[in-house]
Design an enzyme around this catalytic site. Sequence first.
Site, PDB file in Angstrom:
ATOM      1  N   ARG A 178      -1.336  -5.976   3.325  1.00  0.00           N
ATOM      2  CA  ARG A 178      -0.344  -4.888   3.365  1.00  0.00           C
ATOM      3  C   ARG A 178      -1.052  -3.567   3.094  1.00  0.00           C
ATOM      4  O   ARG A 178      -1.646  -3.375   2.045  1.00  0.00           O
ATOM      5  CB  ARG A 178       0.786  -5.111   2.354  1.00  0.00           C
ATOM      6  N   ASP A 213       7.147  -4.311  -9.720  1.00  0.00           N
ATOM      7  CA  ASP A 213       6.215  -3.472  -8.986  1.00  0.00           C
ATOM      8  C   ASP A 213       6.906  -2.145  -8.715  1.00  0.00           C
ATOM      9  O   ASP A 213       7.935  -1.849  -9.305  1.00  0.00           O
ATOM     10  CB  ASP A 213       5.705  -4.154  -7.717  1.00  0.00           C
TER      11      ASP A 213
END
Length: 734
Positions: free
Chosen positions: A341, A638
């Site tokens: 990612r 996160d």
Amino acid sequence: MTDRVSAGNLRVARVLYDFVNDEALPGTDIDPDSFWAGVDKVVTDLTPRNQELLRRRDELQAQIDKWHRQRVIEPLDIDAYRDFLIEIGYLLPEPEDFTITTSGVDDEITTTAGPQLVVPVLNARFALNAANARWGSLYDALYGTDVIPETDGAEKGSSYNKVRGDKVIAYARNFLDQAVPLESGSWADATGLSVEDGRLQVATADGSVGLAEPAKFAGYTGQLGSPDWSVLLVNHGLHIEILIDPQSPVGKTDRAGIKDVVLESAVTTIMDFEDSVAAVDADDKVLGYRNWLGLNKGDLSEEVSKDGKTFTRVLNADRTYTTPDGQGELTLPGRSLLFVRNVGHLMTNDAIVWSDGDEEKEVFEGIMDALFTGLTAIHGLKTGEANGPLQNSRTGSIYIVKPKMHGPDEVAFTCELFSRVEDVLGLPQGTLKIGIMDEERRTTVNLKACIKAAADRVVFINTGFLDRTGDEIHTSMEAGPMIRKGAMKNTTWIKAYEDANVDIGLAAGFKGKAQIGKGMWAMTELMADMVEQKIGQPKAGATTAWVPSPTAATLHAMHYHYVDVGAVQEELAGKKRTTIEQLLTIPLAKELAWAPEEIREEVDNNCQSILGYVVRWVAQGVGCSKVPDIHDVALMEDRATLRISSQLLANWLRHGVITEEDVRASLERMAPLVDAQNAKDAAYQPMAPNFDDSLAFLAAQDLILTGTQQPNGYTEPILHRRRREVKARAAQSN
């Protein structure tokens, strides 16, 4: 002062320049000078486009803010709202029907439904564990989690508890009965296994029986009938390996001598440079690029200490089995198929600066990521002395997840970037595949157009409830106060969002060609709840869903044995279960009927969550970790969870539900709690009582008090600035 090397219009941090020239380029047949010239050209050509896309975001947000401010005391007229969004170009015409044409995609993406891990690439140990999580022990996953309750003498304890072990064995037998049933009877009655004429036979007290579907027997290892061998089964494309060893501690207690049931688990893994990492400069970026290179070459290793012993963790080799007839070999991947990612379009990073006339500017981090993760991933396409012993893709593809894109123009820009990177790297066009995160509102309402913009590259769409909620709040910031965070999951738009993602993906031909994914289970310790609830994702037609750990991957893998996702997708094909009006329904509080204690509870919960995550991010550079909530329940946090919490409080502050004094008071109440939760960390620096001396505390406060001003509600600008301050302070003190 960063040591830099000039390359055309670029000034590259030496640590990055040397890494590329000395480690990444060898074995790729790419000339260093031509590579850096290509990087220079890509940066020069595409930076203005990137800047324009960000200006368009701000322009649309300003128009939406103004529209809501003019109507703040009126109920939302959904028809007028929809027409307004069409008028300003936020809501675009839906394209004609089409089918994606992506080719050269690995089976793990096209045909195998199963769990997907997401792991911070800056942590080599986590990355290795995730890559190796393709296979996992079901016995270990059950024994070590709350899936097996610690009641009736089944406590985990400090040594093996046979009572608990027997419950694990019984649970696993029940799983086998559902996934690979016998033609009669139960796996619980098994007293031995054998292979006769290429068929698996299971001995019971009533005689020998075969599988209800004999073709589910896929192979075996070892000598048949020896004390130590295994049986390989397959169901819905996922493999199950039954390990047999009557002399082992567990096998001795089992009538059939079975010592473990191993499940194919994390079929794919995303190595993350984005929301789960704290990468703010060249040193951080190179650490991630180097780990990604090691994963692709197959030579990444890490010294690990466990139970007083130190050993070297490396990537697992592939697994080889004898075919059922005893005549051939079957080789299965030993590792998860890896995506990477990249970051989105917003942030820049001073790992490279470039000259824009008389001014030096940091280069967009998303452009850098495409270039450098693409370069290092070349080593995963081939094996050899210069490329390492292992391969990632067996079809010649590099898989890049691109997050936080707003609408089809941004998807098209990413595809153009990938095409330009392929030219620089000398790769065939279409090598770099794209995973589209459906986590921004403008992408959700234009998803079909977004997919069409990447129709020859797309391999994955995924709903991300957390970021998507953050954007939902920020987009409609001026519309009024939002409902509480915990109530968001029950809103009209959420169900419409999850259903529409599947429906649009299937209509675009994703079945058998690309993944349709769903979001993360964040409660890392609550595995019993996960096993009960997360089956809803494959039942909804998702071919993959995110898990926070290898253990969770093994447990979630059971769901793909219970549910035939292909059959679910066939049933859903052609359906359109949502309307644009449902997707545009704003989660506003209908009336402000909260009691003062409810408001305080919501503020405290969010402030504690923000502080608990931010203090590790800013002070220690930890981008993803288990953060205890206000009730000490461990949650995998996160930046996406941070975005929701900070945006909700910014929204309540904007509309007078709370005051700045309420925010500060809550932060000061919660900081000592967070300090106490981190007391066992020797490197931790408390925030209390000198709050204004703590850059982490100030970052948390900034995120709330200036939340309405942050671009699309993103947290990165504040986090990066404060983390750089911490690193600068540390450098000065040294």
